[in-house]
Design a protein around this motif. Sequence first.
Motif, PDB file in Angstrom:
ATOM      1  N   GLY A   1      31.176  67.068   5.539  1.00 34.07           N
ATOM      2  CA  GLY A   1      31.395  66.771   3.852  1.00 34.07           C
ATOM      3  C   GLY A   1      30.184  67.804   3.121  1.00 34.07           C
ATOM      4  N   ALA A   2      30.274  67.583   1.707  1.00 37.42           N
ATOM      5  CA  ALA A   2      29.344  68.177   0.888  1.00 37.42           C
ATOM      6  C   ALA A   2      27.999  67.998   0.897  1.00 37.42           C
ATOM      7  N   GLY A   3      27.709  66.652   1.592  1.00 37.57           N
ATOM      8  CA  GLY A   3      26.440  66.222   1.639  1.00 37.57           C
ATOM      9  C   GLY A   3      25.904  66.257   3.070  1.00 37.57           C
ATOM     10  N   ALA A   4      26.635  67.125   3.951  1.00 39.70           N
ATOM     11  CA  ALA A   4      26.105  67.169   5.144  1.00 39.70           C
ATOM     12  C   ALA A   4      24.842  67.996   5.154  1.00 39.70           C
ATOM     13  N   ALA A   5      24.993  69.281   4.529  1.00 36.59           N
ATOM     14  CA  ALA A   5      23.796  70.021   4.700  1.00 36.59           C
ATOM     15  C   ALA A   5      22.604  69.358   4.118  1.00 36.59           C
TER      16      ALA A   5
ATOM     17  N   HIS B   1      17.450  67.099   5.715  1.00 38.05           N
ATOM     18  CA  HIS B   1      16.232  65.999   5.933  1.00 38.05           C
ATOM     19  C   HIS B   1      15.912  65.579   7.255  1.00 38.05           C
ATOM     20  N   PHE B   2      16.879  65.547   8.164  1.00 40.68           N
ATOM     21  CA  PHE B   2      16.631  65.211   9.587  1.00 40.68           C
ATOM     22  C   PHE B   2      15.845  66.126   9.976  1.00 40.68           C
ATOM     23  N   VAL B   3      16.107  67.435   9.648  1.00 39.91           N
ATOM     24  CA  VAL B   3      15.395  68.550  10.380  1.00 39.91           C
ATOM     25  C   VAL B   3      14.023  68.401   9.722  1.00 39.91           C
TER      26      VAL B   3
ATOM     27  N   ALA C   1      12.168  66.830  19.293  1.00 40.40           N
ATOM     28  CA  ALA C   1      11.803  68.066  19.171  1.00 40.40           C
ATOM     29  C   ALA C   1      12.819  69.074  19.652  1.00 40.40           C
ATOM     30  N   SER C   2      13.445  68.665  20.614  1.00 44.22           N
ATOM     31  CA  SER C   2      14.771  69.195  21.323  1.00 44.22           C
ATOM     32  C   SER C   2      15.947  69.378  20.276  1.00 44.22           C
ATOM     33  N   ALA C   3      15.899  68.674  19.291  1.00 41.20           N
ATOM     34  CA  ALA C   3      17.207  68.583  18.355  1.00 41.20           C
ATOM     35  C   ALA C   3      16.779  69.559  17.111  1.00 41.20           C
ATOM     36  N   ALA C   4      15.712  69.976  17.182  1.00 44.28           N
ATOM     37  CA  ALA C   4      15.032  70.654  15.762  1.00 44.28           C
ATOM     38  C   ALA C   4      15.788  71.921  15.808  1.00 44.28           C
ATOM     39  N   SER C   5      15.784  73.046  16.730  1.00 41.71           N
ATOM     40  CA  SER C   5      16.195  74.230  16.355  1.00 41.71           C
ATOM     41  C   SER C   5      17.885  74.242  16.279  1.00 41.71           C
ATOM     42  N   PRO C   6      18.830  73.654  17.163  1.00 38.19           N
ATOM     43  CA  PRO C   6      20.156  73.682  16.848  1.00 38.19           C
ATOM     44  C   PRO C   6      20.500  72.888  15.650  1.00 38.19           C
ATOM     45  N   CYS C   7      19.688  71.722  15.432  1.00 42.51           N
ATOM     46  CA  CYS C   7      20.163  71.081  14.048  1.00 42.51           C
ATOM     47  C   CYS C   7      19.684  72.133  12.685  1.00 42.51           C
ATOM     48  N   ALA C   8      18.708  72.656  12.855  1.00 44.06           N
ATOM     49  CA  ALA C   8      18.223  73.566  11.841  1.00 44.06           C
ATOM     50  C   ALA C   8      19.099  74.817  11.564  1.00 44.06           C
TER      51      ALA C   8
END
Length: 325
Positions: free
Chosen positions: A42-46, A51-53, A213-220
């Motif tokens: 959705g529109a708020g996903a980005a 925020h998570f990243v 930390a492993s989630a940082a790059s793909p999520c970013a």
Amino acid sequence: MPNCCRSWPAGLADMAVLFAVVLPVFGLVGAGWLARRAGWMGAGAAIEMNHFVVHLAMPALLFQIMSRATWRQLDMPGFIAAFGLASAAIFASTVAWRRLRGGALADASLEGLNAAYANVGFIGFPLCMAAFGADSMTPVTIAAILTVCALFAMALAVLEFGLGTGGTRAILARVGASLARNPMLVAPALGALYAYAGPPLPAGAERFVTLLASAASPCALVSLGLFLAEPRARPDMTGLGIQVVLKLVGQPLLTWVLAHWVFRLPPALTAIAVILAALPTGTGPFMLANLYGRKADGVAGSVLVSTVLSIATITVLLTWLTNSA
């Protein structure tokens, strides 16, 4: 040449870098773009993924890198000077050019940030890991700190002075408070202190930090794609074109001159500095424009255009730098 591409014939070196290093990284950006355009997110996903990243995953990565680094590894005055001075020079020259054309100082600061703010946090880490390996993570972290701390603080101070909201002391206090709350600055500082004085992390804590930390790059990267997929008004193409050229050509060229000819960095460290300088515009300027209520279409346009074009420019630079190293 990147280790994953050394077996390719010399004549196919640029295609090797493109398919083995660049496209997988930018493919995640494309996945985020597709997910938003197809309505899967959705529109708020980005905003939420960003925020998570910014508040969880990337601080964990920065803390982990700095907590494992030695003070000898952090002793890179030539790298800091080459990358930092090039960023500052591109920012200052863009602000001066915009002011000569009659632009407001606050808007000129945002345009300068557009031209100099490399997307080290979202693209730099996965790209340099793929191209140069784990040894590149410490200089990438240093470049991220220079970008989100020194360059961002400079732009924020100029913007505040342009708006004229309070005296010099009040402006500097607001800039300092903004930096003190920035997790992208606080996390590596805590990591460096922990490396100096703290015991080894317990196994459970180490595993927790590693997973985050492993989630940082793909999520970013997916978050960047979601951001780029949002529809926006058409920006001023003349100003946008100049900012993109300065970002993708001017900044890496100046960084190479400083790294290679002035500070005489080793070829590998020169390559890392130049590739980081050649990264497209990050989302920091867009967030700053929204925070201060300035026109953000040009900022968003710079992020979009520079990201798309950087697929080609980074491929060329990686091929040249890694073949000559």
